[in-house]
Design an enzyme around this catalytic site. Structure first.
Site: not given
Ligand code: GCB
Length: 670
Positions: A219, A469, A522, A558
């Site tokens: 990303d 990740e 998230y 994160e």
């Protein structure tokens, strides 16, 4: 990888794309059966000390405006076949001006941004007559993304694959002294399944026939070009090639020890004759000599420092980032001075166990960020103004750490982190790693080898992150990460290893190979979007589960929410500044609960600043999870985070609180 092979791979990938169903079937098979991966050796980096002037070395910058050509995407090897490197590029193709260092993508007004394949750079430079004397000349690149081929005066001098890492070549014999020379660079930005990071090249129909498309799952925008400075530097014929430093504190941090080992190029070190030796001098910040030692023939030694000033992280001590200067003098048997190299050294110890991470014997709680090297116009190009601004913001907000998500950051920023006491979790360029293969394993290990070789002497580097990740749910991931982690440990035992994992703990196969578990999640954004009431308990539950699974310290590496600066909606609604503040606050509550458990050691916001991504309907001009805008101005949440980070600093490390942190509202009557 050789360009031809890359192109073959490209064709292979295009071919594979059209047999998608077959590949899907194989993929299912691949996930259920572990691939047998072999622990093959990878090339080991030599030299590449950061270029510094000394009485025996000169440094000359080649930064500036270079000439630039974009190859035809359908004909990426044309420049090689037509030997564009044999003369000025402008004789082969029309050129445009291109700044170095910078990404080339956002410089022009046409669509160079989305170019896939090779581009060319060249420039002329003068080499003084005086350099012809008895010495060597080196050409060093801070980084070129992704693959670089370099010619000097038409002769190929070096090829390097992997962005964000330095490479160099000795060019003594190809230079013309007292005259003009030409340097030519071909850079290929194509990412394939065996590059680090991975990507895919496919050929798809467009309005004009077929076109080559680059895709990737990570990303951030795949910026490319000559990203960091280019230097020419001189060394003596017999030179200090490597310096490796480790430090230790003793007697409750009262005394310190610096161990150094040096390797030399250009003369066979004969241990029996003890003909070369090192004089190592350590100076404090005031320039006073505090320790010195002369090495044995192995070119190793120790310096004992009484009343040492240890290196402490920002806000953990009133004088953070204390650095000594280590002067390494290479001497011949007759005491003739052959070479001198100086570097900054911070004296500190690191240790960790199943519940905590300690620096100088004191337990650390990380309050930090995931970041990117990214800015308007220059993309990932080194920019000192931006770097200094970023460090000012980090200190303003009270952070003590960041992760170099998702690749090695500039050497200049590592030096700055040393100076300012900012702890670094140093990440290699492996992001979203999947489709584990023998070739990928080799590249991944090599990226870590190059990273550790480059950064091992930085006191700010407190942990290695071996991936972000990775798809760690398969059996192959188990053996793959066992090999990667063991390899990393074999290179450096003084720092713990982590990886930022997003695979659910129930499926993850990598955590057991790490020293510290970092997880990315998230809540209220990618899961339970908008549900602020579904953050706190989920964060607590997941962190507890990671700890239970592996019995290791845990970091949340994160969390965050995309936020459009200036968008205000009450009650909080996704993308608004209110929502970002609420998401953070719900996490803070979870973190405070977790801190009581004794093994939760840090919180890292995603992200420090807004940054550019590939085009996608989920991104409005890029990823907007920044606490700061891309122009490095605070969003509302920055003020909230600042209060938390300083409050933590005060409670955990007894730091002072800046006077302007609470603005006057009213006198409270109790
Ligand atoms: C992640 C990735 C990071 C992304 C972030 C996001 O998990 O590690 O690279 O930018 O999520 O905002 O989606």
């Amino acid at each position: 990888m050789h360009l031809k092979i890359r192109l073959t791979c490209r064709k292979y990938e295009i071919w594979a794309f059209s047999f998608f169903s077959l590949v899907t079937g194989l993929y299912v098979l691949h996930s259920s059966i572990a691939l047998l991966l072999l622990n093959k050796e990878v090339p080991i980096t030599r030299g590449m000390l950061y270029p510094r002037e000394s009485e025996t070395r000169e440094v000359h910058s080649l930064d500036g405006i270079w000439n630039f050509v974009r190859s035809d995407p359908d004909n990426p090897t044309q420049g090689i076949r037509d030997k564009w490197f044999e003369k000025d590029l402008s004789k082969s193709q029309p050129t445009i001006p291109m700044p170095v260092p910078a990404s080339y993508n956002d410089i022009t007004t046409d669509n160079l941004r989305d170019h896939v394949g090779t581009v060319w750079y060249d420039r002329r430079f003068f080499v003084p007559r005086s350099w012809r004397t008895d010495q060597r000349v080196w050409l060093r690149f801070g980084s070129v993304h992704y693959e670089a081929y370099v010619w000097v005066n038409g002769k190929r001098v070096v090829k390097h694959e992997m962005g964000h890492l330095p490479f160099e070549a000795e060019v003594t014999d190809v230079l013309m002294y007292g005259s003009e020379n030409r340097i030519t660079v071909m850079c290929d930005n194509a990412l394939i399944q065996t590059s680090v990071p991975q990507g895919k090249i496919t050929e798809v129909p467009n309005d004009n026939g077929m076109t080559i498309v680059q895709s990737y799952t990570f990303d951030f925008f795949n910026y490319a070009g000559i990203h960091r400075s280019v230097h020419l530097y001189t060394t003596p014929k017999t030179l200090i090639e490597e310096v490796k430093v480790t430090t230790n504190l003793k007697n409750q941090n009262a005394d310190g020890e610096v161990s150094y080992s040096v390797s030399v190029k250009g003369s066979v070190v004969n241990e029996a004759d003890n003909d070369l030796h090192i004089q190592a001098n350590l100076y404090d910040k005031e320039g006073l000599l505090v320790a010195n030692a002369t090495s044995d023939g192995k070119l190793e030694g120790e310096l004992q420092v009484a009343e040492v000033k240890p290196w402490w992280p920002y806000l953990m001590h009133p004088d953070p980032g204390y650095l000594y200067q280590l002067e390494i003098k290479l001497l011949a048997a007759n005491e003739e001075l052959l070479d001198v190299y100086r570097l900054k050294v911070g004296l500190r110890t690191l240790s960790w166990d199943q519940t905590q991470f300690l620096i100088n014997g004191k337990s650390v709680y990380f309050r930090g960020f995931g970041r990117h090297e990214d800015s308007d116009i220059r993309g990932k190009g080194l920019d000192n103004a931006l770097m200094v601004r970023d460090f000012n913001l980090l200190k303003w907000i009270g952070a003590n750490a960041y992760r170099t998500s998702h690749y090695p950051y500039s050497e200049e920023s590592m030096q700055f982190a040393d100076e300012h006491g900012i702890m670094i979790i140093d990440e290699c360029p492996s992001v979203d790693t999947e489709n584990f293969s023998q070739e990928l394993l080799g590249k991944h290990k090599s990226s870590l080898e190059q990273l550790i070789h480059r950064d091992r002497n930085h006191p700010s580097v407190v942990m290695w992150s071996i991936a972000n990740e990775p798809r760690t749910g398969s059996l192959t991931a188990d053996s793959y990460f066992s090999l990667v982690a063991n390899f990393t440990r074999s290179l450096d035992k003084t720092r713990p290893i982590t990886a930022a994992i997003a695979t659910p703990y129930t499926k993850d196969q990598a955590g057991r190979h790490l020293d510290i578990i970092s997880f990315n999640r998230y809540n209220a954004w990618y899961t339970n979007t908008g549900r602020l009431d579904m953050v706190t308990q989920n964060v607590i539950d997941e962190a507890v589960a990671w700890n239970k699974a592996y019995q290791k310290p845990v970091i949340m590496s994160e969390y965050g929410a995309d936020t459009l600066e200036g968008l205000h909606i009450q009650p909080a609604y996704v993308w608004s500044e209110e929502f970002q503040m609420e998401v953070f606050s719900r996490h803070f509550k979870a973190f405070d609960e977790l801190r009581k458990k004794g093994w939760f050691i840090g919180e890292f916001v995603w992200n420090f600043a807004d940054f550019k991504t590939a085009q996608s309907y989920t991104r409005v001009g890029g990823n907007k999870k920044g606490v700061f805008t891309r122009a490095r101005q605070p969003k509302a949440v920055a003020h909230l985070l600042r209060k938390r980070y300083f409050a933590l600093g005060r409670d955990l490390d007894q730091c002072n609180i800046p006077e302007d942190i609470f603005i006057y509202i009213a006198e409270w009557k109790s």
